[in-house]
Design a protein around this motif. Structure first.
Motif, PDB file in Angstrom:
ATOM      1  N   GLY A 172     113.444   5.099  -6.843  1.00 25.02           N
ATOM      2  CA  GLY A 172     112.627   5.253  -8.040  1.00 25.02           C
ATOM      3  C   GLY A 172     111.530   6.291  -7.858  1.00 25.02           C
ATOM      4  N   PRO A 173     110.752   6.556  -8.909  1.00 29.27           N
ATOM      5  CA  PRO A 173     109.686   7.562  -8.863  1.00 29.27           C
ATOM      6  C   PRO A 173     108.525   7.124  -7.976  1.00 29.27           C
ATOM      7  CG  PRO A 173     109.566   6.314 -10.897  1.00 29.27           C
ATOM      8  CD  PRO A 173     110.837   5.893 -10.232  1.00 29.27           C
ATOM      9  N   ALA A 174     108.090   8.024  -7.105  1.00 19.09           N
ATOM     10  CA  ALA A 174     107.018   7.686  -6.175  1.00 19.09           C
ATOM     11  C   ALA A 174     105.949   8.762  -6.116  1.00 19.09           C
ATOM     12  CB  ALA A 174     107.590   7.466  -4.776  1.00 19.09           C
ATOM     13  N   ILE A 175     104.744   8.324  -5.751  1.00 23.29           N
ATOM     14  CA  ILE A 175     103.630   9.218  -5.457  1.00 23.29           C
ATOM     15  C   ILE A 175     103.570   9.326  -3.941  1.00 23.29           C
ATOM     16  CG2 ILE A 175     101.122   9.486  -5.561  1.00 23.29           C
ATOM     17  CD1 ILE A 175     101.222   7.674  -8.092  1.00 23.29           C
ATOM     18  N   GLN A 176     103.500  10.540  -3.427  1.00 21.79           N
ATOM     19  CA  GLN A 176     103.417  10.728  -1.989  1.00 21.79           C
ATOM     20  C   GLN A 176     102.011  11.169  -1.589  1.00 21.79           C
ATOM     21  OE1 GLN A 176     106.680  13.481  -1.098  1.00 21.79           O
ATOM     22  NE2 GLN A 176     108.022  11.739  -0.654  1.00 21.79           N
ATOM     23  N   PHE A 177     101.591  10.749  -0.397  1.00 19.51           N
ATOM     24  CA  PHE A 177     100.280  11.160   0.095  1.00 19.51           C
ATOM     25  C   PHE A 177     100.305  11.222   1.616  1.00 19.51           C
ATOM     26  CE2 PHE A 177      99.980   6.459  -0.198  1.00 19.51           C
ATOM     27  CZ  PHE A 177      99.668   6.165   1.114  1.00 19.51           C
ATOM     28  N   ARG A 178      99.296  11.878   2.156  1.00 24.62           N
ATOM     29  CA  ARG A 178      99.076  11.884   3.599  1.00 24.62           C
ATOM     30  C   ARG A 178      97.722  11.245   3.873  1.00 24.62           C
ATOM     31  NH1 ARG A 178     102.611  14.113   6.780  1.00 24.62           N
ATOM     32  NH2 ARG A 178     104.203  15.520   5.925  1.00 24.62           N
ATOM     33  N   GLY A 179      97.657  10.521   4.975  1.00 23.62           N
ATOM     34  CA  GLY A 179      96.413   9.860   5.314  1.00 23.62           C
ATOM     35  C   GLY A 179      95.319  10.849   5.676  1.00 23.62           C
ATOM     36  N   VAL A 180      94.089  10.499   5.346  1.00 20.08           N
ATOM     37  CA  VAL A 180      92.925  11.279   5.748  1.00 20.08           C
ATOM     38  C   VAL A 180      92.341  10.648   7.011  1.00 20.08           C
ATOM     39  CG1 VAL A 180      90.591  12.011   5.116  1.00 20.08           C
ATOM     40  CG2 VAL A 180      92.432  12.053   3.409  1.00 20.08           C
ATOM     41  N   ASP A 181      92.048   9.329   6.924  1.00 15.45           N
ATOM     42  CA  ASP A 181      91.569   8.628   8.113  1.00 15.45           C
ATOM     43  C   ASP A 181      92.444   7.436   8.471  1.00 15.45           C
ATOM     44  OD1 ASP A 181      90.955   6.802   6.136  1.00 15.45           O
ATOM     45  OD2 ASP A 181      88.824   6.657   6.608  1.00 15.45           O
ATOM     46  N   GLY A 182      93.612   7.341   7.820  1.00 10.42           N
ATOM     47  CA  GLY A 182      94.530   6.252   8.105  1.00 10.42           C
ATOM     48  C   GLY A 182      95.741   6.327   7.190  1.00 10.42           C
ATOM     49  N   SER A 183      96.803   5.620   7.561  1.00  9.06           N
ATOM     50  CA  SER A 183      98.034   5.673   6.773  1.00  9.06           C
ATOM     51  C   SER A 183      98.727   4.309   6.762  1.00  9.06           C
ATOM     52  CB  SER A 183      98.972   6.735   7.371  1.00  9.06           C
ATOM     53  OG  SER A 183     100.086   6.986   6.543  1.00  9.06           O
ATOM     54  N   CYS A 184      99.734   4.170   5.902  1.00 14.12           N
ATOM     55  CA  CYS A 184     100.408   2.881   5.731  1.00 14.12           C
ATOM     56  C   CYS A 184     101.394   2.588   6.858  1.00 14.12           C
ATOM     57  CB  CYS A 184     101.135   2.857   4.391  1.00 14.12           C
ATOM     58  SG  CYS A 184     102.498   4.024   4.296  1.00 14.12           S
ATOM     59  N   TRP A 185     101.645   1.313   7.064  1.00 13.18           N
ATOM     60  CA  TRP A 185     102.617   0.881   8.067  1.00 13.18           C
ATOM     61  C   TRP A 185     103.121  -0.496   7.694  1.00 13.18           C
ATOM     62  CZ3 TRP A 185     106.219   2.655  10.484  1.00 13.18           C
ATOM     63  CH2 TRP A 185     106.744   2.127  11.662  1.00 13.18           C
ATOM     64  N   LYS A 186     104.028  -1.040   8.493  1.00 14.26           N
ATOM     65  CA  LYS A 186     104.668  -2.314   8.181  1.00 14.26           C
ATOM     66  C   LYS A 186     103.673  -3.397   7.792  1.00 14.26           C
ATOM     67  CE  LYS A 186     108.526  -1.408  11.304  1.00 14.26           C
ATOM     68  NZ  LYS A 186     109.281  -1.901  12.482  1.00 14.26           N
ATOM     69  N   GLY A 187     103.985  -4.092   6.676  1.00 15.90           N
ATOM     70  CA  GLY A 187     103.106  -5.156   6.209  1.00 15.90           C
ATOM     71  C   GLY A 187     102.226  -4.704   5.064  1.00 15.90           C
ATOM     72  N   ASP A 188     102.088  -3.390   4.899  1.00 17.27           N
ATOM     73  CA  ASP A 188     101.310  -2.855   3.789  1.00 17.27           C
ATOM     74  C   ASP A 188     102.183  -2.773   2.546  1.00 17.27           C
ATOM     75  OD1 ASP A 188      98.963  -2.497   5.221  1.00 17.27           O
ATOM     76  OD2 ASP A 188      99.625  -0.583   6.005  1.00 17.27           O
ATOM     77  N   SER A 189     103.478  -2.920   2.725  1.00 17.92           N
ATOM     78  CA  SER A 189     104.410  -2.879   1.601  1.00 17.92           C
ATOM     79  C   SER A 189     103.904  -3.737   0.454  1.00 17.92           C
ATOM     80  CB  SER A 189     105.790  -3.395   2.021  1.00 17.92           C
ATOM     81  OG  SER A 189     106.436  -2.477   2.849  1.00 17.92           O
ATOM     82  N   GLY A 190     104.059  -3.217  -0.760  1.00 23.86           N
ATOM     83  CA  GLY A 190     103.635  -3.961  -1.932  1.00 23.86           C
ATOM     84  C   GLY A 190     102.171  -3.785  -2.259  1.00 23.86           C
TER      85      GLY A 190
END
Length: 235
Positions: A172-190
Motif C-alpha cells: 500500500g501507499p507509504a511515507i518514507q523517512f530517515r531518522g535524524v536522531d533515531g529510527s524504527c525497529w521491531k516492536g514499533d510496528s503499528g
C-alpha cells in the motif's frame, strides 16, 4: 523503532522498493515487533493516545487510540487474540481492554481494532495530507532499542525527516523517512509518525537492521486510508 513486523523476531524479508525490510508476521510477537533505535524517552503527555497492542496476551506492537472505541495499528500486527493496553508510557502499565473485532484494510498495512469497552483516552488527530519531502516529524513506539534486545521498558521517540513516498509491507501507499536522531525497529510496528501534531503514518517496515539511527523506514500513509477509516469507524 520498528513496526510490528519490526518488533517481531521472525525472519525479515527485504522489500524491493527502497530496500526496506518487511516486518515478520504478527503470529509471532518476537518476530513482528520493532523498537526505536536511538532517540529518547517520550513525553507521554504529548501522545496520550499511544497504546500497546497485545497478541494472545503478549506485547506485539504499538498502536494509537483514534476514538473512544477504535484503535489504529498495522495489519501485520494482528492475527490472534487482540487486546489493547492504554493510559501508560510503561510497557507493562496501563489498562487492558479486550477487542470486539478487528477490521483490516485491503489497500495497505492498516487495521482497526474495535474495543469491547470504551476508553476516555484523548484520541489522536489523523492527518489528511501527505507531508512534503524535508518535513520533520516524530515517531513513537515500544520497539526494541537494539538489534536483538527486548522491547523498550517505556515509550520512546525519535525525530525523523520525510524523504519521499513508497510502498508499505502490504504493497500500500507509504511515507518514507530517515531518522535524524533515531529510527524504527521491531516492536514499533503499528506506531505513529506524527507531523504537526497529527498522525500521518503507521509503522510498517524498516531497513535499519536494528543498528542505524538514520535508517530508512516506511509508514503506511494515513491520508490515503482515511476514507476507509471513516467508513469503518464513523469518525
Amino acid at each position: 523503532m520498528k513496526m510490528k513486523k519490526l518488533f517481531a523476531a521472525a525472519a525479515i524479508t527485504a522489500l524491493a522498493l527502497g530496500g526496506a525490510t518487511a516486518l515478520p508476521s504478527a503470529a509471532n510477537a518476537e518476530t513482528a515487533t520493532p523498537r526505536i533505535i536511538g532517540g529518547g524517552t517520550a513525553d507521554f503527555s504529548q501522545v496520550p493516545y499511544a497504546a500497546k497492542l497485545l497478541l494472545n496476551g503478549q506485547f506485539n506492537c504499538t498502536s494509537e487510540v483514534i476514538s473512544s472505541t477504535w484503535v489504529l495499528t498495522a495489519k501485520h500486527c494482528v492475527g490472534g487474540t487482540v487486546s489493547i493496553k492504554v493510559g501508560s508510557a510503561s510497557l507493562t502499565g496501563g489498562t487492558e481492554i479486550a477487542s470486539k473485532r478487528v477490521v483490516s484494510w485491503s489497500g495497505g498495512d492498516l487495521s482497526l481494532v474495535e474495543l469491547a469497552q470504551p476508553t476516555n483516552v484523548t484520541p489522536a488527530t489523523l492527518g489528511t495530507t501527505t507531508p512534503s519531502v524535508g518535513t520533520s516529524g516524530d515517531i513513537y513506539g515500544w520497539g526494541r532499542t537494539s538489534q536483538n534486545g527486548p522491547a523498550a521498558a517505556n515509550l520512546k521517540t525519535a525525530n525523523v525527516r520525510i524523504s519521499g513516498t513508497g510502498s508499505d509491507n502490504a504493497g500500500g501507499p507509504a511515507i518514507q523517512f530517515r531518522g535524524v536522531d533515531g529510527s524504527c525497529w521491531k516492536g514499533d510496528s503499528g506506531g505513529p509518525l506524527v507531523v504537526g501534531g497529527k498522525v500521518v503514518g503507521v509503522a510498517s517496515t524498516s531497513s535499519n537492521g536494528g543498528v542505524d539511527p538514520q535508517g530508512l523506514c516506511s509508514y503506511t500513509n494515513v491520508s490515503k486510508g482515511l476514507s476507509w477509516i471513516k467508513s469503518v469507524t464513523g469518525l
